[in-house]
Scaffold this active site. Structure first.
Site, PDB file in Angstrom:
ATOM      1  N   LYS A 170     -12.137  -2.457   6.915  1.00  0.00           N
ATOM      2  CA  LYS A 170     -11.359  -3.325   7.793  1.00  0.00           C
ATOM      3  C   LYS A 170     -11.816  -3.195   9.248  1.00  0.00           C
ATOM      4  CE  LYS A 170      -8.401  -3.480   4.125  1.00  0.00           C
ATOM      5  NZ  LYS A 170      -7.691  -2.598   3.210  1.00  0.00           N
ATOM      6  N   ASP A 185      -1.854   6.403   6.584  1.00  0.00           N
ATOM      7  CA  ASP A 185      -2.873   5.479   6.085  1.00  0.00           C
ATOM      8  C   ASP A 185      -3.125   4.476   7.211  1.00  0.00           C
ATOM      9  OD1 ASP A 185      -4.377   3.503   4.916  1.00  0.00           O
ATOM     10  OD2 ASP A 185      -3.045   3.185   3.200  1.00  0.00           O
ATOM     11  N   TRP A 207       0.841  -1.211   0.000  1.00  0.00           N
ATOM     12  CA  TRP A 207       0.000   0.000   0.000  1.00  0.00           C
ATOM     13  C   TRP A 207       0.864   1.245   0.000  1.00  0.00           C
ATOM     14  CZ3 TRP A 207      -4.347  -0.980  -1.929  1.00  0.00           C
ATOM     15  CH2 TRP A 207      -5.016  -2.175  -1.647  1.00  0.00           C
TER      16      TRP A 207
HETATM   17  C1  LIG Z   1      -7.149  -2.060   2.159  1.00  0.00           C
HETATM   18  C2  LIG Z   1      -6.120  -1.003   2.212  1.00  0.00           C
HETATM   19  C3  LIG Z   1      -6.063   0.037   1.275  1.00  0.00           C
HETATM   20  C4  LIG Z   1      -6.994   0.103   0.086  1.00  0.00           C
HETATM   21  O1  LIG Z   1      -8.249   0.515   0.456  1.00  0.00           O
HETATM   22  P1  LIG Z   1      -9.411   0.787  -0.613  1.00  0.00           P
HETATM   23  O2  LIG Z   1     -10.481   1.320   0.267  1.00  0.00           O
HETATM   24  O3  LIG Z   1      -9.731  -0.532  -1.249  1.00  0.00           O
HETATM   25  O4  LIG Z   1      -8.908   1.765  -1.610  1.00  0.00           O
HETATM   26  C5  LIG Z   1      -5.099   1.001   1.418  1.00  0.00           C
HETATM   27  N1  LIG Z   1      -4.237   0.964   2.435  1.00  0.00           N
HETATM   28  C6  LIG Z   1      -4.254  -0.014   3.360  1.00  0.00           C
HETATM   29  C7  LIG Z   1      -3.267  -0.003   4.482  1.00  0.00           C
HETATM   30  C8  LIG Z   1      -5.203  -1.033   3.275  1.00  0.00           C
HETATM   31  O5  LIG Z   1      -5.222  -2.002   4.192  1.00  0.00           O
END
Ligand SMILES: *Cc1c(COP(=O)(O)O)cnc(C)c1O
Length: 360
Positions: free
Chosen positions: A196, A172, A102
């Site tokens: 998540k 993030d 990511w």
């Molecule tokens: C799942 C995830 C993403 C992507 O998220 P989307 O909502 O599908 O764009 C980005 N960063 C991390 C750390 C993730 O776990």
């Protein structure tokens, strides 16, 4: 009812209490004569729902008053572009700590708008760890420093908040938000896709310090400007109304559970049980370095990869699903967010012990 333990990395399990509450309010929300999905987002019933969700999130995360909370769409992935478009503020460089896939996606997107400096990368060890503070080669002229606080695929997590001095820290937190208390004031911006640890997919939460918004790159589309969403209280266009409602129920559930400090204690216990089983087995192996291990995503391999399919099919038979690891790591991955009950960990650990005994 035959609900099973779902170890998916995302979309992931939601608390049963939340699903049942949503079920009871599904067809008719309180005395409104309609479901939440059918309400005008500008009507007073829905305005009360979004206001309560924001107030509860502010309370459980102790978000300071000079931070804005935005309920957006487009996933965490849209933030990969929105962040440089909004936060460069006349600068031309940004720092991106590279701790996994990511991070790499965020870097690739940022490179379209600025020069990216990488203060640390663990790519040479297949992202087996996060950096220590003293390893970060930070650029004092960076517009901001971006980190991925929990690496969903590789199973590593920052257990401290990097000190970036006066450079705003951008995180993030898609896969560990609400799993432990954090000091929001140490961050310029926090973002997370909901699927998540917050609620259903389709909702993205952004928490941003108010002085950082408003200086976008000239070409930035309106939908990508934080200041537009701030000015309109996340109602510039139709927000993901039902997702926000479910997220609000999750925030209420967290409050009933004693907040995120109490949740952290449960998460520490759950992770310790699972890592303890792996480390003590002589059969399973965890590819991450101990100090960097994630409490949310636990990757592990079996002594013999030829047993992987057998493990997955027997686990499924025991009501333990979505344990297959990401292809870039191999083996298994158990994602154990807030909504995974401790009983789910106990069931997984006893299955793993039994499987190792029979196949070791
Ligand atoms: C799942 C995830 C993403 C992507 O998220 P989307 O909502 O599908 O764009 C980005 N960063 C991390 C750390 C993730 O776990």
């Amino acid at each position: 009812m035959s609900r099973i333990y779902n170890f998916s990395a995302g979309p992931a399990m939601l608390p049963l209490e939340v699903l049942e509450r949503a079920q009871s309010e599904m067809v008719e929300y309180r005395a409104t004569g309609m479901s939440v999905m059918e309400m005008s987002h500008r009507g007073k019933d829905y305005m009360a729902i979004i206001a309560k969700a924001e107030a509860d999130l502010r309370e459980i995360m102790a978000i300071p008053a000079n931070y804005k909370v935005l309920f957006l769409q487009g996933g965490a992935s849209s933030q990969f572009s929105m962040i440089p478009m909004n936060l460069l503020r006349g600068k031309t460089k940004a720092d991106y700590i590279n701790t996994g896939m990511w991070s790499k996606k965020a870097i690739a997107e940022a490179k379209r708008y600025c020069t990216v400096n990488v203060p640390f990368s663990s790519e040479d060890t297949n992202f087996s760890r996060v950096p220590r503070q003293d390893e970060l080669k930070l650029d004092a002229d960076a517009a901001y420093c971006h980190m991925t606080s929990n690496n969903t695929i590789f199973g590593t997590e920052f257990h401290y908040t990097p000190d970036t001095g006066s450079v705003p820290l951008v995180a993030d937190m898609s896969s560990n938000i609400l799993s432990k208390p954090i000091d929001v004031s140490k961050y310029g911006l926090i973002y997370a896709g909901a699927q998540k640890n917050i609620g259903p997919s389709g909702l993205t939460i952004v928490i941003v310090r108010e002085d950082l918004v408003g200086q976008t790159l000239d070409f930035t589309p309106a939908m990508f400007k934080y200041d537009i969403h701030v000015k309109n209280d996340s109602m510039y266009n139709t927000p993901p109304t039902y997702g926000i409602y479910i997220a609000g129920l999750v925030f209420e559930w967290l409050k009933e559970k004693g907040g995120i400090a109490a949740m952290e204690q449960v998460n520490i216990r759950k992770a310790a049980k699972l890592y303890g089983c792996i480390d003590g087995s002589g059969f399973y192996r965890c590819p991450t370095e101990k100090e960097s291990r994630s409490r949310m995503n636990v990757p592990f391999t079996l002594a013999n990869a030829e047993l992987d399919e057998k493990f997955l099919s027997e686990a499924k038979g025991a009501g333990l699903v979505t344990l297959k690891g990401h292809r870039s790591v191999g083996g298994m991955r158990a994602s154990i967010y807030n909504a995974m009950p401790e009983a789910g960990i106990d069931a997984l650990v006893s299955f793993m012990e039994d499987f190792a005994k029979r196949n070791g």
